[in-house]
Design a protein around this motif. Structure first.
Motif, PDB file in Angstrom:
ATOM      1  N   LEU A  13       0.843  -1.191   0.000  1.00 37.77           N
ATOM      2  CA  LEU A  13       0.000   0.000   0.000  1.00 37.77           C
ATOM      3  C   LEU A  13       0.880   1.242   0.000  1.00 37.77           C
ATOM      4  CD1 LEU A  13      -2.710   1.386   0.250  1.00 37.77           C
ATOM      5  CD2 LEU A  13      -2.776   0.790   2.650  1.00 37.77           C
ATOM      6  N   VAL A  66       6.268   7.653   4.758  1.00 42.25           N
ATOM      7  CA  VAL A  66       7.653   7.197   4.909  1.00 42.25           C
ATOM      8  C   VAL A  66       8.014   7.323   6.391  1.00 42.25           C
ATOM      9  CG1 VAL A  66      10.039   7.785   4.360  1.00 42.25           C
ATOM     10  CG2 VAL A  66       8.301   7.857   2.577  1.00 42.25           C
ATOM     11  N   PHE A  67       8.680   6.293   6.939  1.00 44.03           N
ATOM     12  CA  PHE A  67       9.038   6.350   8.363  1.00 44.03           C
ATOM     13  C   PHE A  67      10.029   7.487   8.555  1.00 44.03           C
ATOM     14  CE2 PHE A  67       8.393   1.616   7.762  1.00 44.03           C
ATOM     15  CZ  PHE A  67       7.058   1.685   8.115  1.00 44.03           C
ATOM     16  N   PHE A 101      12.590  -2.444   5.832  1.00 43.17           N
ATOM     17  CA  PHE A 101      11.645  -2.652   6.930  1.00 43.17           C
ATOM     18  C   PHE A 101      10.729  -3.860   6.702  1.00 43.17           C
ATOM     19  CE2 PHE A 101       7.912  -2.005   9.510  1.00 43.17           C
ATOM     20  CZ  PHE A 101       8.403  -1.469  10.675  1.00 43.17           C
ATOM     21  N   GLY A 102      10.143  -3.914   5.514  1.00 48.48           N
ATOM     22  CA  GLY A 102       9.210  -4.998   5.220  1.00 48.48           C
ATOM     23  C   GLY A 102       9.892  -6.357   5.200  1.00 48.48           C
ATOM     24  N   ARG A 124       9.709   0.891  -1.031  1.00 49.14           N
ATOM     25  CA  ARG A 124       9.548   0.167   0.222  1.00 49.14           C
ATOM     26  C   ARG A 124       8.519  -0.949   0.076  1.00 49.14           C
ATOM     27  NH1 ARG A 124       7.323   3.743   5.050  1.00 49.14           N
ATOM     28  NH2 ARG A 124       5.418   3.603   3.864  1.00 49.14           N
ATOM     29  N   VAL A 125       7.506  -0.696  -0.755  1.00 52.06           N
ATOM     30  CA  VAL A 125       6.461  -1.686  -0.963  1.00 52.06           C
ATOM     31  C   VAL A 125       6.884  -2.696  -2.025  1.00 52.06           C
ATOM     32  CG1 VAL A 125       4.146  -1.966  -1.864  1.00 52.06           C
ATOM     33  CG2 VAL A 125       4.606  -0.225  -0.162  1.00 52.06           C
ATOM     34  N   THR A 157       9.092  -5.777  -1.271  1.00 48.79           N
ATOM     35  CA  THR A 157       8.511  -6.957  -0.617  1.00 48.79           C
ATOM     36  C   THR A 157       7.762  -7.843  -1.602  1.00 48.79           C
ATOM     37  OG1 THR A 157       6.473  -5.803  -0.106  1.00 48.79           O
ATOM     38  CG2 THR A 157       8.200  -5.701   1.549  1.00 48.79           C
TER      39      THR A 157
END
Lengths: 365, 308
Positions: free
Chosen positions: A80, A87-88, A99-100, A147-148, A151
């Motif tokens: 998502l 964003v962290f 992260f993922g 980031r998505v 994964t």
């Protein structure tokens, strides 16, 4: 076909407000589908339902043929990208990207390789050490996407990811996003209120209003054969012209008369004579200097300059219609002659807004 | 907007009108300034003077006529075991109490992050201790920890044998009830601060972490806690300053007894000034403590100033 996502009679209400009114939608592997609609039409609620942040009141959500209604959002393997990117902000870009994978306990070497690969592809190498909070909007968008993607989600949901960017950047990123999607054969559900984004990137568009899907069709069909007045008006730039007209049907041939044009044959069909709405795209008026058969003279009230083309706003009965012409064609106050390509015009019911089905003589472009 | 204010069509904010306004401004702040002078600056100057004298009100000399002893007060304080212990004890109390408060508050706040029935009522109940007058709260703990009080009674019920322990007169254990009273009363404040911070975290970062498959523990430590850091450091700062001044529970529960083993700085100063009437000596102690407090605050506040 390989169904990645399927929504069956999905329903969600908040108190008295029915946000999603039993929608059906299917998404095939590798497909880019846009959920297009104005704000408040329920598209973001639909997205939250698919991601699992909200529980539907009724209906089913299937990912890869399995009902996931009861599966927690943590386990759905759905990527998502948020409208604000999320964003962290306290983590570095590198930590954001891994992260993922860390959460899924991917071994370190494999993780590093995947992060390196995605940051190469999305051009993130120069900012890997920066913290999330230090990025600008377009960097954040790329980080959120990477980031998505890293994964390898079954399904990628994008929630208006361009709305925080300026126009020039948007146009550039549309192309990039589409290219990445094609390259990875990523299945994408793209939520937007911007018809240009939907038209330029999607394989298919589902137009939504008031919690319902009005039309779910190929991008081409959504543009060429809108099923509803709302769809016709929502899509296309400059917007489609709507003029009231009188319909006569003689021997199966449907003809319309507008304030200016008389007895234009539209096609074959069974239809009660009376008042209807005629929808004509600005590109389907033909403006000329000289009067000819089928043209009607009218006055130009306003010229909008869009660089590559000009849009004339021409008197048409009590209304104005938009007509697209080449730059320098005419000036304000001049008279021109308008022809109407009736075979590409659509007829809508005044009351219901439904399109009137007609058999065309030929579907010339 | 900027253009219009620049061309002089309307008065701009960076050019205040002269004449009337400055006097009015002074008139507005003058009462506050005078109050500050009366309650802060004048007493501070008096303390600066007293700190270099050995003035005692019982000597029947006015304070301004006291004999200066210059820096001997500070020399004595340095070798005054009772004072040094009080400082160390106070720092210990601050460290333990504030850490406990933060841990408890974080745990409670996480529980209250999700919506559940009676949540609002539960919040009101949890913050009740904060509203109680500290002296009354301390009195409650005095009774609870009495030799024949409910605490000992409950312990004896649990262990099934008579249990009598005089908490408040044990040199080592007397500090425990005092610290418990402090933690009980002020965890709610920490809880409120942390809960507000948690509720204002960017929700989508947490959601993004969820859909990426992170466990709640990972989300808490890698996403929420770093975002919460500014709030936590402010909460720590507020509570550290407050706890440093701890007085009510000490006064009510032990008055620093037995044998000065529960004497914190404020208790030491109370005893010195109002029991032994050594005003000059205690003024010097107060000055020293001020320096300690300011240093601690600067250290704790550093992350915040760096943030901007």
């Amino acid at each position: 076909m390989d169904r990645k996502l399927e929504l069956r009679a999905l329903r969600k209400s908040f108190g008295d407000v029915e946000a999603v009114k039993g929608i059906d939608l299917a998404l095939n592997r590798g497909e880019f589908l846009s959920l297009l609609g104005p704000s408040g039409c329920g598209k973001s609620t639909t997205l939250s339902l698919i991601a699992g942040f909200l529980q539907p009141d009724a209906g089913e959500i299937l990912v890869d043929g399995k009902v996931v209604n009861r599966v927690s959002p943590r386990k759905r393997r759905i990527g998502l990208v948020f409208q604000d990117y999320a964003v962290f902000s306290k983590l570095s870009v590198r930590a954001n990207l891994s992260f993922g994978l860390e959460a899924q306990r991917v071994p370190r070497l494999e993780r590093d390789r995947a992060v390196a690969e995605i940051s190469e592809k999305l051009n993130l190498n120069p900012i890997l050490a920066a913290r999330g909070g230090e990025l600008n909007m377009s960097e954040m968008q790329r980080v959120a996407l990477a980031r998505v993607l890293v994964t390898k989600p079954e399904l990628l949901l994008l929630d208006e990811p361009m709305s925080n960017l300026d126009a020039a950047l948007r146009a550039k990123l549309r192309g990039e996003l589409k290219q990445i999607q094609k390259e990875l054969e990523q299945t994408v559900l793209y939520v937007t209120h911007d018809q240009v984004e939907a038209l330029s990137m999607s394989d298919r568009i589902a137009v939504m209003r008031d919690g319902e899907i009005l039309q779910d069709d190929s991008t081409e069909a959504i543009y060429r054969r809108p099923a509803e007045r709302f769809v016709a008006e929502f899509i296309g730039d400059p917007p489609i012209n709507m003029v009231t007209c009188t319909v006569t049907a003689e021997g199966g041939v449907v003809s319309v008369s507008t304030a200016l044009h008389r007895n234009l044959p539209l096609g074959q069909g069974e239809i009660a004579p009376g008042q209807y709405l005629l929808a004509v795209r600005p590109h389907h008026f033909q403006a000329s200097r000289e009067a000819a058969a089928g043209t009607v003279g009218s006055e130009i009230r306003l010229v909008e300059n869009f660089g590559a083309e000009h849009v004339l706003h021409v008197s048409y009965g009590d209304d104005l219609v938009a007509v697209v012409v080449a730059p320098g064609f005419a000036r304000e106050g001049e008279r021109i002659h308008l022809a109407l390509h009736a075979e590409q015009a659509h007829l809508f019911d005044l009351e219901s807004g439904q399109v009137i089905a007609l058999q065309r003589r030929e579907a010339a472009a | 907007m900027t253009d219009r204010s620049r061309d002089g069509l309307r008065p701009s904010l960076d050019q205040p009108r002269r004449g009337f306004m400055p006097r009015f401004n002074i008139a507005l702040v003058l009462p506050a300034q005078l109050t500050m002078m009366a309650v802060v600056i004048v007493p501070t100057l008096i303390i600066l003077w007293l700190a270099i004298t050995d003035w005692q009100p019982t000597q029947a000399i006015p304070w301004y006529d006291a004999t200066p002893v210059w820096f001997w007060n500070f020399y004595d304080l340095w070798y005054d075991e009772r004072f040094v212990n009080a400082v160390g004890r106070t720092l210990f109390v601050v460290g333990v109490c504030v850490a406990l408060e933060l841990g408890l508050a974080l745990g409670l706040a996480l529980l209250f992050l999700d919506e559940w029935p009676w949540r609002r009522v539960a919040v009101s109940i949890i913050i009740l201790p904060m509203m109680i007058i500290p002296v009354d709260a301390a009195n409650a703990f005095f009774m609870l920890f009495n030799e024949r009080g409910p605490i000992n009674h409950m312990i004896s019920l649990v262990i099934g044998a008579p249990f009598e322990f005089s908490w408040l007169s044990h040199p080592t254990w007397a500090m425990a009830p005092i610290m418990m009273a402090e933690v009980w009363q002020w965890t709610p404040l920490m809880f409120l601060l942390v809960l507000t911070g948690l509720m204002n975290l960017p929700q989508n970062q947490v959601r993004a972490a969820i859909v990426l498959g992170a466990s709640p523990v990972r989300i808490f430590f890698k996403v929420m806690l770093p975002l919460l850091a500014p709030v936590i450091s402010i909460a720590l700062l507020i509570r550290s300053i407050e706890t440093f001044k701890i007085f009510d529970p000490v006064y009510i529960l032990t008055r620093g007894q037995p044998g000065g083993s529960t004497e914190t700085i404020s208790m030491f100063m109370y005893n010195g000034a109002f029991v032994y009437f050594r005003m000059g000596y205690i003024a010097a102690a107060a000055l020293l403590v001020l320096v300690v407090v300011i240093s601690v605050c600067l250290v704790l506040a550093r992350p915040m100033t760096k943030h901007s």
